[in-house]
Design a protein around this motif. Structure first.
Motif, PDB file in Angstrom:
ATOM      1  N   THR A 147       0.717  -1.865  -0.148  1.00 52.76           N
ATOM      2  CA  THR A 147      -0.294   0.218  -0.045  1.00 52.76           C
ATOM      3  C   THR A 147       0.916   1.233  -0.287  1.00 52.76           C
ATOM      4  N   TYR A 166      -2.963  11.102   3.329  1.00 49.95           N
ATOM      5  CA  TYR A 166      -3.948  10.307   3.041  1.00 49.95           C
ATOM      6  C   TYR A 166      -3.128   8.834   2.987  1.00 49.95           C
ATOM      7  N   THR A 168      -4.146   5.149   1.851  1.00 49.70           N
ATOM      8  CA  THR A 168      -4.404   4.648   1.047  1.00 49.70           C
ATOM      9  C   THR A 168      -5.453   3.199   1.452  1.00 49.70           C
ATOM     10  N   SER A 170      -5.650   2.829   4.535  1.00 57.23           N
ATOM     11  CA  SER A 170      -7.635   2.682   5.489  1.00 57.23           C
ATOM     12  C   SER A 170      -8.382   3.947   4.987  1.00 57.23           C
ATOM     13  N   LYS A 171      -8.364   4.550   4.060  1.00 57.47           N
ATOM     14  CA  LYS A 171      -8.698   5.794   3.732  1.00 57.47           C
ATOM     15  C   LYS A 171      -9.220   7.226   4.364  1.00 57.47           C
ATOM     16  N   ASN A 194     -12.572   9.665   7.367  1.00 54.15           N
ATOM     17  CA  ASN A 194     -12.618   8.628   7.378  1.00 54.15           C
ATOM     18  C   ASN A 194     -13.374   8.452   5.683  1.00 54.15           C
ATOM     19  N   ALA A 196     -13.995   5.887   3.969  1.00 58.85           N
ATOM     20  CA  ALA A 196     -14.371   5.134   3.300  1.00 58.85           C
ATOM     21  C   ALA A 196     -15.374   5.080   3.948  1.00 58.85           C
TER      22      ALA A 196
END
Length: 214
Positions: A147, A166, A168, A170-171, A194, A196
């Motif tokens: 990642t 940022y 990637t 855990s967004k 968050n 996500a």
């Protein structure tokens, strides 16, 4: 002798850390306590002691856990380029890590972190843009998770800086505002989003640090 007081504020809770620095020749002794040390009367909870020599070594002792952490640093030159190495070992957790960084030139730096046992390895590249390198771009690649993380920061006159990062995996998008003042101390305000989660409320944190000279 120097001392610092750092306070951390969150919507759910707050905490504080007080640190005292005592000179010991070319090294110094550091003692740190938190609010847990006095929350239920004076105790050894959260008390830690350190012996450190900047750029050479740090030995931390966690008093309530009777645990040590050793860190040794050194810098060598490879093809006329400075290479910094840091060895860290946590005795109780039996964790060992090595950090290495190569300063390619004033604007470019390559760093590697490897943790033994877990096998986690991260590679970070830092690029400082501009005449004074005030814009810093830092992509990080995690080999174990495959990642990427990205961070961009900019420094301003007067001690202010802004940073965005940022993750990637855990967004999570993070934003930070830092101010470093010799007269009013330092503080940081940060927020984590968050991405996500839909309609997620950002988590907001604040930190304030005051330094004292005796």
């Amino acid at each position: 002798m120097k001392a610092s007081l750092k306070a951390h504020f969150e919507p759910e809770r707050s905490s504080a850390i007080a640190t005292l620095f005592l000179p010991a020749g070319d090294a110094r002794v550091k003692a740190s306590i938190t609010e847990a040390t006095f929350s239920k009367g004076p105790s050894l909870n959260s008390l830690s002691l350190s012996l450190e020599k900047p750029g050479s070594f740090i030995i931390d002792y966690n008093v309530p856990n009777q645990d040590f952490r050793f860190q040794f640093m050194n810098t060598v030159r490879l093809a006329e380029k400075p290479v910094s190495l840091t060895y860290t070992h946590m005795l109780g957790a039996r964790q060992t890590a090595i950090d290495g960084s190569l300063q390619i030139d004033p604007a470019n730096k390559l760093s590697v972190n490897y943790s033994f046992g877990s096998g986690n390895c991260k590679v970070k590249y830092a690029y400082a843009h501009g005449e004074f390198g005030r814009i810093l771009v830092e992509p990080v690649y995690d080999l174990s998770k495959n990642t990427w993380d990205f961070a961009v920061s900019k420094k301003y006159d007067g001690g202010d800086s802004l940073k965005a990062n940022y993750q990637t995996s855990s967004k999570v998008l993070g934003l930070e505002w830092n101010r470093d003042s010799k007269t009013n101390g330092c503080f940081k305000i940060s927020a984590a989003f968050n991405l996500a989660e839909k309609n997620a409320i950002p988590k907001v944190f604040a930190e304030s640090t005051l330094n004292y000279d005796f």
